[in-house]
Scaffold this motif. Structure first.
Motif, mmCIF file in Angstrom:
data_model
loop_
_atom_site.group_PDB
_atom_site.id
_atom_site.type_symbol
_atom_site.label_atom_id
_atom_site.label_comp_id
_atom_site.label_asym_id
_atom_site.label_seq_id
_atom_site.Cartn_x
_atom_site.Cartn_y
_atom_site.Cartn_z
ATOM 1 N N VAL A 11 0.880 -1.176 0.000
ATOM 2 C CA VAL A 11 0.000 0.000 0.000
ATOM 3 C C VAL A 11 0.915 1.223 0.000
ATOM 4 O O VAL A 11 1.545 1.540 1.004
ATOM 5 C CB VAL A 11 -0.927 -0.004 1.227
ATOM 6 N N LEU A 12 0.981 1.893 -1.148
ATOM 7 C CA LEU A 12 1.945 2.967 -1.359
ATOM 8 C C LEU A 12 1.207 4.291 -1.558
ATOM 9 O O LEU A 12 0.286 4.378 -2.372
ATOM 10 C CB LEU A 12 2.805 2.657 -2.583
ATOM 11 N N GLY A 13 1.573 5.312 -0.796
ATOM 12 C CA GLY A 13 0.872 6.583 -0.913
ATOM 13 C C GLY A 13 1.771 7.781 -0.667
ATOM 14 O O GLY A 13 2.756 7.697 0.075
ATOM 15 N N PHE A 14 1.410 8.880 -1.305
ATOM 16 C CA PHE A 14 2.070 10.168 -1.086
ATOM 17 C C PHE A 14 1.000 11.221 -0.860
ATOM 18 O O PHE A 14 -0.122 11.103 -1.368
ATOM 19 C CB PHE A 14 2.926 10.562 -2.298
ATOM 20 N N GLU A 15 1.339 12.275 -0.122
ATOM 21 C CA GLU A 15 0.415 13.381 0.076
ATOM 22 C C GLU A 15 1.207 14.666 0.282
ATOM 23 O O GLU A 15 2.349 14.645 0.753
ATOM 24 C CB GLU A 15 -0.503 13.130 1.261
ATOM 25 N N SER A 16 0.600 15.787 -0.069
ATOM 26 C CA SER A 16 1.281 17.066 0.061
ATOM 27 C C SER A 16 0.246 18.182 0.136
ATOM 28 O O SER A 16 -0.828 18.092 -0.466
ATOM 29 C CB SER A 16 2.207 17.307 -1.129
ATOM 30 N N ALA A 17 0.587 19.227 0.876
ATOM 31 C CA ALA A 17 -0.272 20.406 0.943
ATOM 32 C C ALA A 17 0.007 21.351 -0.215
ATOM 33 O O ALA A 17 -0.828 22.194 -0.534
ATOM 34 C CB ALA A 17 -0.051 21.138 2.265
ATOM 35 N N ALA A 18 1.177 21.212 -0.852
ATOM 36 C CA ALA A 18 1.590 22.213 -1.837
ATOM 37 C C ALA A 18 1.780 21.674 -3.249
ATOM 38 O O ALA A 18 1.576 22.406 -4.228
ATOM 39 C CB ALA A 18 2.881 22.874 -1.372
ATOM 40 N N PHE A 19 2.181 20.399 -3.377
ATOM 41 C CA PHE A 19 2.554 19.895 -4.683
ATOM 42 C C PHE A 19 1.798 18.607 -5.015
ATOM 43 O O PHE A 19 1.511 17.796 -4.132
ATOM 44 C CB PHE A 19 4.063 19.602 -4.734
ATOM 45 N N ASP A 20 1.509 18.429 -6.283
ATOM 46 C CA ASP A 20 0.953 17.167 -6.741
ATOM 47 C C ASP A 20 2.080 16.130 -6.696
ATOM 48 O O ASP A 20 3.119 16.309 -7.336
ATOM 49 C CB ASP A 20 0.440 17.316 -8.180
ATOM 50 N N PRO A 21 1.891 15.028 -5.935
ATOM 51 C CA PRO A 21 2.996 14.077 -5.753
ATOM 52 C C PRO A 21 3.159 13.078 -6.894
ATOM 53 O O PRO A 21 3.783 12.028 -6.715
ATOM 54 C CB PRO A 21 2.606 13.359 -4.459
ATOM 55 N N VAL A 22 2.644 13.383 -8.071
ATOM 56 C CA VAL A 22 2.701 12.420 -9.171
ATOM 57 C C VAL A 22 4.150 12.068 -9.530
ATOM 58 O O VAL A 22 4.459 10.911 -9.849
ATOM 59 C CB VAL A 22 1.934 12.958 -10.401
ATOM 60 N N ALA A 23 5.051 13.037 -9.465
ATOM 61 C CA ALA A 23 6.450 12.754 -9.814
ATOM 62 C C ALA A 23 7.085 11.840 -8.783
ATOM 63 O O ALA A 23 7.867 10.935 -9.125
ATOM 64 C CB ALA A 23 7.237 14.059 -9.924
ATOM 65 N N TRP A 24 6.755 12.064 -7.495
ATOM 66 C CA TRP A 24 7.293 11.196 -6.443
ATOM 67 C C TRP A 24 6.787 9.768 -6.629
ATOM 68 O O TRP A 24 7.538 8.804 -6.469
ATOM 69 C CB TRP A 24 6.891 11.710 -5.065
ATOM 70 N N MET A 25 5.493 9.644 -6.939
ATOM 71 C CA MET A 25 4.916 8.307 -7.139
ATOM 72 C C MET A 25 5.579 7.605 -8.316
ATOM 73 O O MET A 25 5.856 6.399 -8.251
ATOM 74 C CB MET A 25 3.411 8.417 -7.347
ATOM 75 N N ALA A 26 5.846 8.345 -9.373
ATOM 76 C CA ALA A 26 6.484 7.730 -10.542
ATOM 77 C C ALA A 26 7.852 7.160 -10.175
ATOM 78 O O ALA A 26 8.217 6.047 -10.600
ATOM 79 C CB ALA A 26 6.613 8.759 -11.666
ATOM 80 N N LEU A 27 8.621 7.907 -9.411
ATOM 81 C CA LEU A 27 9.932 7.426 -8.986
ATOM 82 C C LEU A 27 9.798 6.210 -8.068
ATOM 83 O O LEU A 27 10.577 5.250 -8.173
ATOM 84 C CB LEU A 27 10.695 8.539 -8.274
ATOM 85 N N ALA A 28 8.808 6.250 -7.171
ATOM 86 C CA ALA A 28 8.605 5.127 -6.254
ATOM 87 C C ALA A 28 8.191 3.873 -7.018
ATOM 88 O O ALA A 28 8.658 2.764 -6.708
ATOM 89 C CB ALA A 28 7.549 5.493 -5.216
ATOM 90 N N LEU A 29 7.327 4.018 -8.006
ATOM 91 C CA LEU A 29 6.897 2.852 -8.782
ATOM 92 C C LEU A 29 8.052 2.293 -9.613
ATOM 93 O O LEU A 29 8.154 1.072 -9.818
ATOM 94 C CB LEU A 29 5.724 3.232 -9.685
ATOM 95 N N GLU A 30 8.916 3.160 -10.083
ATOM 96 C CA GLU A 30 10.111 2.696 -10.803
ATOM 97 C C GLU A 30 10.970 1.836 -9.885
ATOM 98 O O GLU A 30 11.498 0.781 -10.292
ATOM 99 C CB GLU A 30 10.896 3.898 -11.319
ATOM 100 N N CYS A 31 11.087 2.267 -8.642
ATOM 101 C CA CYS A 31 11.835 1.496 -7.645
ATOM 102 C C CYS A 31 11.162 0.146 -7.409
ATOM 103 O O CYS A 31 11.834 -0.891 -7.314
ATOM 104 C CB CYS A 31 11.923 2.297 -6.360
ATOM 105 N N CYS A 32 9.850 0.137 -7.301
ATOM 106 C CA CYS A 32 9.114 -1.118 -7.097
ATOM 107 C C CYS A 32 9.307 -2.072 -8.272
ATOM 108 O O CYS A 32 9.463 -3.283 -8.088
ATOM 109 C CB CYS A 32 7.623 -0.831 -6.906
ATOM 110 N N ALA A 33 9.271 -1.527 -9.482
ATOM 111 C CA ALA A 33 9.442 -2.361 -10.675
ATOM 112 C C ALA A 33 10.808 -3.030 -10.687
ATOM 113 O O ALA A 33 10.951 -4.175 -11.153
ATOM 114 C CB ALA A 33 9.255 -1.513 -11.932
ATOM 115 N N ASP A 34 11.813 -2.354 -10.164
ATOM 116 C CA ASP A 34 13.167 -2.932 -10.103
ATOM 117 C C ASP A 34 13.194 -4.208 -9.257
ATOM 118 O O ASP A 34 14.118 -5.022 -9.390
ATOM 119 C CB ASP A 34 14.150 -1.921 -9.515
ATOM 120 N N HIS A 35 12.194 -4.356 -8.376
ATOM 121 C CA HIS A 35 12.153 -5.516 -7.482
ATOM 122 C C HIS A 35 10.980 -6.443 -7.796
ATOM 123 O O HIS A 35 10.556 -7.227 -6.949
ATOM 124 C CB HIS A 35 12.076 -5.036 -6.032
#
Length: 525
Positions: A332-356
């Motif tokens: 269960v993977l999640g990001f949240e922010s008051a100021a920025f859309d975390p789509v870029a962070w999620m993309a990097l995290a999913l890339e990391c997940c794909a590596d494994h």
């Protein structure tokens, strides 16, 4: 009069399922597990509960804030662990307090404390009563103390002050999760500390037990959110200076955080708050096995991305909660922010997940598995009441371990606990999830289910708990990551802590609480 909480289990009296709903739940659960009765038993009603008469007369001056009412004494006799619920369900209340005090401000609390100590009573500080480790049970030596006074701080539940410039708030200790969040919301702020007990647990309880909350990385413990703490002790007021950080010796806050009511009664705290998040992203990632998922989680925890949610659930537990079909491990993977859309962070995290070896579905509802897990997570305390009613042993234990030892540790604790479950129950299961992760290690959280034998439930769980706890310490883990020590973990906590520290803690206890009246039996004698 407001809503009354159930005297024996989780939630309010008006939330109990109907007889038909309970039978339906029982049938579904017993068929799914392969054990448990389809005919649920009924809890002993409060009208049939018998308590010894209170041994302490309440002075007239304190009558407005003190009670010896049976319901209140029963409600404050236990926390909400499996042991607690089983005993309360059967109408067994071994150690009820004599008096329950609910002071409305610090002055009244000070008066109650002074009276109780003068009457040679033990004093049990009490917040939401959600302890899972015997932390609020008044199991004290009745030959040593003239009685027990439980001090419930929930009437002290206000946000007293907001510092928008520093993003901090001064909040009374009795504020529950929903109450403090509602008051902070008026200012566009949030504490963002959401333990599973959030509905009923309190800020003071979180601080006293070093509670773990919503964030799975970075800001995981209440420790990370505390700016200063104020408490009343038998030797005087303990209040730390409000600072963003200090290198001035041993931290007074750190001594109170995790003190479990043994050094003083926490009355308020300044805590770090933040703007309410407006942007969120969540995805359920599948892995072929738990260890592959754990390796991905380790990479994420060391990446500097700091996801707000990073909880890894093994296949059996995912199936049990409806978050998966049992064929794969779920992250269960999640990001949240008051100021920025975390789509870029999620993309990097999913890339990391794909590596494994992680995979996920791209659809209109990418977060469906996450939603299923979240719903099940919040329902668990309620479902446990049903499990007790149908004769299912249901309890958890949690720990933390460094990454270099995790894989061997995970295998050994699972195996030794599962063996104990088979020996004690004849059948059952042990599942695992990672609730919090750090760059140097995870916090594994284990769930035990098995058929309970009526009248022997406490002995069954004691045997399983001992085997699991021995395995945790043998593998180098901590006896608790966020459930606290209480009375249930004392034997293993005594083995875990360094002997010189234990002596120093006893000395601090003697200085602050000369009579040893505050929550005796917890942490230190």
């Amino acid at each position: 009069m407001g809503r009354r909480r159930k005297h024996w289990g989780w939630g309010y009296e008006d939330e109990q399922p109907s007889a038909q709903e309970l039978r339906s739940q029982a049938a579904f659960i017993s068929q799914h597990l392969g054990f448990g009765s389809e005919v649920p038993a009924q809890a002993v009603p409060l009208s049939e509960v018998s308590l010894p008469p209170p041994s302490l007369p309440v002075p007239e001056s304190l009558a407005p804030v003190c009670t010896t009412d049976v319901y209140e004494r029963v409600l404050h006799a236990y926390g909400r662990s499996y042991r607690d619920v089983v005993r309360a369900f059967g109408g067994r209340f071994d150690h009820p307090p004599d008096v329950v005090a609910r002071p409305r401000d610090e002055r009244e609390l000070e008066s109650v404390l002074e009276w109780a100590l003068g009457a040679d009573a033990a004093v049990i500080p009490f917040g939401g009563g959600t302890s899972a480790v015997g932390g609020v049970e008044p199991a004290v030596d009745r030959e040593r103390f003239a009685g027990v006074v439980t001090i419930d701080v929930t009437a002290m539940d206000r946000v007293l002050e907001i510092d928008r410039t520093s993003l901090a708030a001064r909040i009374q200790a009795g504020a529950s999760g929903p109450a403090l969040e509602a008051q902070l919301r008026e200012h566009g702020l949030t504490l963002r500390h959401f333990p599973q007990s959030f509905e009923f647990s309190t800020l003071g309880g979180w601080i006293a037990t070093r509670a773990g909350g919503h964030f799975a990385t970075l800001y995981t413990h209440i420790d990370d959110l505390v700016e200063s703490v104020r408490a009343l002790t038998p030797s005087g007021v303990w209040e730390s200076r409000r600072l963003p950080g200090s290198g001035a010796g041993v931290s007074p806050d750190r001594m109170l955080i995790g003190s479990e009511g043994t050094l003083g009664v926490i009355t308020e705290a300044w805590v770090r708050v933040r703007e309410r998040p407006r942007h969120r992203a969540s995805v359920g990632v599948q892995f072929p096995d738990f260890l592959a998922g754990a390796r991905a989680v380790r990479a994420l925890s060391q990446s500097g991305l700091h996801p707000s949610n990073c909880r890894l659930i093994d296949p059996a537990e995912a199936a049990l909660t409806g978050a998966g079909d049992g064929s794969s491990t779920l992250l269960v993977l999640g990001f949240e922010s008051a100021a920025f859309d975390p789509v870029a962070w999620m993309a990097l995290a999913l890339e990391c997940c794909a590596d494994h070896g992680g995979t996920w579905e791209v659809s209109e509802r990418p977060d469906q598995a996450v939603g299923n897990w979240r719903d099940a997570f919040l329902r668990v305390p309620y479902v446990r009441d049903t499990l007790v009613a149908i004769g299912v042993l249901s309890e958890t234990f949690e720990t933390a371990i460094t990454w270099d030892r995790f894989e061997a540790f995970h295998a050994d604790v699972l195996a030794r606990t599962a063996e104990a479950v088979r020996e004690v129950c004849g059948a059952g299961s042990v599942t695992c999830r990672l609730t919090h992760v750090y760059p140097d290690g995870p916090a594994p959280y284990f769930t035990v289910l098995g058929p309970a034998r009526k009248g022997a439930e406490l002995e069954q769980w004691a045997a399983i708990k001992a085997a699991a706890s021995d395995a945790v310490l043998a593998g180098g883990g901590t006896i608790t990551h966020h459930h606290a020590v209480g009375r249930d973990h004392r034997p293993w906590y005594d083995r875990q802590r360094p002997a010189p520290f234990a002596a120093a803690l006893r000395a601090a206890k003697r200085e602050l609480d000369p009579a040893g009246a505050l929550n005796p039996g917890v942490l230190v004698d």
